[in-house]
Design an enzyme around this catalytic site. Structure first.
Site, PDB file in Angstrom:
ATOM      1  N   CYS A  31       0.868  -1.267  -0.044  1.00 26.43           N
ATOM      2  CA  CYS A  31      -0.042  -0.202   0.029  1.00 26.43           C
ATOM      3  C   CYS A  31       0.691   1.245  -0.063  1.00 26.43           C
ATOM      4  O   CYS A  31       2.101   0.953  -0.412  1.00 26.43           O
ATOM      5  CB  CYS A  31      -0.973  -0.007   1.193  1.00 26.43           C
ATOM      6  N   ASN A  90       2.532   1.523   4.241  1.00 24.31           N
ATOM      7  CA  ASN A  90       2.913   0.173   4.909  1.00 24.31           C
ATOM      8  C   ASN A  90       2.519   0.115   6.487  1.00 24.31           C
ATOM      9  O   ASN A  90       3.261  -0.353   7.065  1.00 24.31           O
ATOM     10  CB  ASN A  90       4.281  -0.386   4.777  1.00 24.31           C
ATOM     11  N   CYS A 109      -1.375   0.764   7.533  1.00 24.58           N
ATOM     12  CA  CYS A 109      -2.567   0.279   7.658  1.00 24.58           C
ATOM     13  C   CYS A 109      -3.215  -0.921   6.744  1.00 24.58           C
ATOM     14  O   CYS A 109      -3.437  -1.829   7.289  1.00 24.58           O
ATOM     15  CB  CYS A 109      -3.550   1.641   7.322  1.00 24.58           C
ATOM     16  N   ARG A 110      -3.335  -0.477   5.479  1.00 23.67           N
ATOM     17  CA  ARG A 110      -3.849  -1.801   4.869  1.00 23.67           C
ATOM     18  C   ARG A 110      -2.966  -2.920   4.611  1.00 23.67           C
ATOM     19  O   ARG A 110      -3.486  -4.001   4.566  1.00 23.67           O
ATOM     20  CB  ARG A 110      -4.153  -1.081   3.359  1.00 23.67           C
ATOM     21  N   SER A 111      -1.604  -2.625   4.008  1.00 20.66           N
ATOM     22  CA  SER A 111      -0.790  -3.884   3.820  1.00 20.66           C
ATOM     23  C   SER A 111      -0.376  -4.647   5.100  1.00 20.66           C
ATOM     24  O   SER A 111      -0.070  -5.821   4.664  1.00 20.66           O
ATOM     25  CB  SER A 111       0.466  -3.346   2.885  1.00 20.66           C
ATOM     26  N   ASP A 148      -8.206   3.710   1.273  1.00 21.58           N
ATOM     27  CA  ASP A 148      -7.357   4.345   2.255  1.00 21.58           C
ATOM     28  C   ASP A 148      -7.833   4.720   3.601  1.00 21.58           C
ATOM     29  O   ASP A 148      -8.804   5.662   3.656  1.00 21.58           O
ATOM     30  CB  ASP A 148      -6.374   5.442   1.682  1.00 21.58           C
TER      31      ASP A 148
HETATM   32  P1  4NP Z   1      -1.747   2.644   4.250  1.00 20.63           P
HETATM   33  O1  4NP Z   1      -2.255   4.037   4.778  1.00 20.63           O
HETATM   34  O2  4NP Z   1      -1.254   3.201   2.776  1.00 20.63           O
HETATM   35  O3  4NP Z   1      -2.916   1.852   4.304  1.00 20.63           O
HETATM   36  O4  4NP Z   1      -0.634   2.371   5.086  1.00 20.63           O
HETATM   37  C1  4NP Z   1      -1.758   5.196   5.002  1.00 20.63           C
HETATM   38  C2  4NP Z   1      -0.667   5.588   5.647  1.00 20.63           C
HETATM   39  C3  4NP Z   1       0.052   6.776   5.892  1.00 20.63           C
HETATM   40  C4  4NP Z   1      -0.378   7.925   4.905  1.00 20.63           C
HETATM   41  C5  4NP Z   1      -1.407   7.572   3.984  1.00 20.63           C
HETATM   42  C6  4NP Z   1      -2.174   6.441   4.034  1.00 20.63           C
HETATM   43  N1  4NP Z   1       0.342   8.811   4.989  1.00 20.63           N
HETATM   44  O5  4NP Z   1      -0.421   9.958   4.303  1.00 20.63           O
HETATM   45  O6  4NP Z   1       1.172   9.386   5.925  1.00 20.63           O
END
Ligand code: 4NP
Length: 161
Positions: free
Chosen positions: A9, A12, A14-16, A123
């Site tokens: 994602c 790294n 939340c989703r992944s 997201d």
């Molecule tokens: P992820 O979520 O891609 O599912 O891990 C996010 C984590 C951090 C950010 C955006 C989405 N960020 O903007 O820092």
């Protein structure tokens, strides 16, 4: 043969990591001998553990996040892993841009293995708890379908065999 799967994602956190935890749990339950890892397309959270909201939502369903730390994907990952699953279309575009031509066939959207009509894992970073639970709903369904696919196409070794 698919032995090593990488879930990707943006951050790294939340989703992944949730995909890694859910897929690892379900693969183990079904006796698959798979290596599961995750990475982000950016390094902003490198070295951090998963977002506490992902951990709360995931642990409430029995998934474990111990030992998972954010890292940015490296070019070596494209050779190392057999299947690289992107959470959303932007992640897939970012991966496609840096993936060697001879490894491009390994890239797919995680939800391309799901039965539903949702293409991307949204997201949840700026959402409430509901967004994090939705992420797990989608990942659980796609993980079940992916493992069904690997089993039926016999492209994966089961440890029980
Ligand atoms: P992820 O979520 O891609 O599912 O891990 C996010 C984590 C951090 C950010 C955006 C989405 N960020 O903007 O820092």
């Amino acid at each position: 043969m698919v032995k090593k799967i990488l879930v990707v994602c943006l951050g790294n956190i939340c989703r992944s990591p949730t995909g890694e935890a859910v897929l690892r749990h379900k693969a183990k339950l079904r006796g698959f001998d798979l290596v599961i890892d995750s990475a982000g397309t950016i390094a902003a959270h490198a070295g951090e553990g998963p977002d506490s909201r992902s951990v709360i939502a995931g642990e409430s369903r029995g998934y474990q996040f111990t030992g998972i730390y954010s890292r940015k994907i490296s070019v070596d990952d494209f050779a190392e892993f057999d299947l690289i699953l992107a959470a959303d279309k932007q992640n897939l575009r970012d991966l496609t841009a840096i993936c060697p031509v001879d490894q491009q066939h390994k890239l797919a959207l995680f939800l391309s293995f799901a039965n539903g009509d949702v293409a991307e894992i949204p997201d949840p970073y700026y959402s409430g708890a509901g967004g994090f639970n939705k992420v797990i709903d989608l990942i659980e369904q796609a993980s079940d379908s992916l493992l069904d696919y690997l089993q039926h196409t016999k492209v994966q070794t089961k440890s029980a065999l």
